[in-house]
Write a protein that holds these residues in place. Structure first.
Motif, PDB file in Angstrom:
ATOM      1  N   ASN A 101      16.073  12.028  -8.508  1.00 18.90           N
ATOM      2  CA  ASN A 101      16.769  10.744  -8.438  1.00 18.90           C
ATOM      3  C   ASN A 101      16.671  10.108  -7.057  1.00 18.90           C
ATOM      4  O   ASN A 101      16.541   8.893  -6.935  1.00 18.90           O
ATOM      5  N   ALA A 102      16.733  10.935  -6.017  1.00 20.35           N
ATOM      6  CA  ALA A 102      16.629  10.414  -4.651  1.00 20.35           C
ATOM      7  C   ALA A 102      15.250   9.797  -4.418  1.00 20.35           C
ATOM      8  O   ALA A 102      15.133   8.745  -3.771  1.00 20.35           O
ATOM      9  N   TYR A 103      14.217  10.423  -4.934  1.00 20.00           N
ATOM     10  CA  TYR A 103      12.859   9.890  -4.793  1.00 20.00           C
ATOM     11  C   TYR A 103      12.719   8.568  -5.536  1.00 20.00           C
ATOM     12  O   TYR A 103      12.148   7.608  -5.017  1.00 20.00           O
ATOM     13  N   LYS A 161       4.099   9.243  -8.732  1.00 19.29           N
ATOM     14  CA  LYS A 161       4.444  10.627  -8.415  1.00 19.29           C
ATOM     15  C   LYS A 161       5.797  10.935  -9.051  1.00 19.29           C
ATOM     16  O   LYS A 161       6.642  10.081  -9.197  1.00 19.29           O
ATOM     17  N   LYS A 162       5.966  12.159  -9.451  1.00 21.49           N
ATOM     18  CA  LYS A 162       7.236  12.558 -10.061  1.00 21.49           C
ATOM     19  C   LYS A 162       8.186  13.006  -8.966  1.00 21.49           C
ATOM     20  O   LYS A 162       7.783  13.630  -7.986  1.00 21.49           O
ATOM     21  N   ASN A 179       0.836  -1.209   0.000  1.00 17.50           N
ATOM     22  CA  ASN A 179       0.000   0.000   0.000  1.00 17.50           C
ATOM     23  C   ASN A 179       0.866   1.254   0.000  1.00 17.50           C
ATOM     24  O   ASN A 179       0.572   2.224  -0.698  1.00 17.50           O
ATOM     25  N   GLY A 180       1.925   1.239   0.789  1.00 17.86           N
ATOM     26  CA  GLY A 180       2.846   2.378   0.817  1.00 17.86           C
ATOM     27  C   GLY A 180       3.544   2.600  -0.510  1.00 17.86           C
ATOM     28  O   GLY A 180       3.705   3.733  -0.968  1.00 17.86           O
ATOM     29  N   ILE A 181       3.949   1.511  -1.144  1.00 17.83           N
ATOM     30  CA  ILE A 181       4.591   1.621  -2.463  1.00 17.83           C
ATOM     31  C   ILE A 181       3.630   2.236  -3.464  1.00 17.83           C
ATOM     32  O   ILE A 181       4.007   3.094  -4.266  1.00 17.83           O
ATOM     33  N   GLN A 182       2.378   1.819  -3.412  1.00 22.57           N
ATOM     34  CA  GLN A 182       1.384   2.360  -4.340  1.00 22.57           C
ATOM     35  C   GLN A 182       1.178   3.856  -4.119  1.00 22.57           C
ATOM     36  O   GLN A 182       0.919   4.591  -5.075  1.00 22.57           O
ATOM     37  N   LEU A 183       1.337   4.318  -2.889  1.00 22.70           N
ATOM     38  CA  LEU A 183       1.256   5.759  -2.630  1.00 22.70           C
ATOM     39  C   LEU A 183       2.443   6.499  -3.243  1.00 22.70           C
ATOM     40  O   LEU A 183       2.302   7.627  -3.706  1.00 22.70           O
ATOM     41  N   LEU A 184       3.600   5.865  -3.227  1.00 25.44           N
ATOM     42  CA  LEU A 184       4.807   6.494  -3.767  1.00 25.44           C
ATOM     43  C   LEU A 184       4.832   6.493  -5.293  1.00 25.44           C
ATOM     44  O   LEU A 184       5.281   7.460  -5.915  1.00 25.44           O
TER      45      LEU A 184
END
Length: 143
Positions: free
Chosen positions: A42-44, A38-39, A30-35
């Protein structure tokens, strides 16, 4: 041994251990799907890769715990085992893709523990072999 779930699930027991791993993997995805979607810089993007890598490890741990339980009665658990092996194959391919993009994934410096592309390919071969054994397992098998 690696299959001694009674020891490695202490003090909670295997049922609670498996439920906790299942909750962890469900919430983590679920957390991965929130991330994702999104744009970012590189760190993100590295954060997302690491989150996916961690998910693969957590889910693989869950799969191993289930596998150690279900393999005690292969005939009764044949379909669940085959589904688990399919999932483990996909996790391995995902990790393979991640390490192709980021060499830091799969390497732990303090213990010099790592896996590489060849080890993951070897794992895929092992999964294929196990899958064949499970597919061909008959009720009267003694293996």
């Amino acid at each position: 041994t690696f299959d001694d779930y009674e020891k490695w699930s202490k003090p909670y027991g295997i049922d609670i251990y498996i439920k906790q791993l299942q909750m962890l993997t469900n919430e983590w995805i679920n957390g991965i799907q929130l991330l994702e979607g999104k744009k970012g810089n590189n760190a993100y993007n590295e954060l997302i890769r690491c989150a996916i890598g961690a998910y693969c490890h957590f889910k693989s741990s869950y799969n191993l715990a289930c596998f150690t339980m279900w393999k005690k009665d292969v005939y009764q658990n044949k379909e669940k085992l085959l589904e688990l092996l399919k999932d483990e194959r996909q996790l391995t391919k995902t990790i393979y893709g991640l390490i192709s993009k980021d060499a830091k994934i799969g390497f732990e410096m303090t213990n010099h523990y790592y896996y590489n592309a060849n080890l993951l390919l070897y794992k895929l071969c092992n999964l294929t072999e196990i899958e064949e054994v499970v597919k061909n397992y008959k009720e009267d098998c003694k293996e």
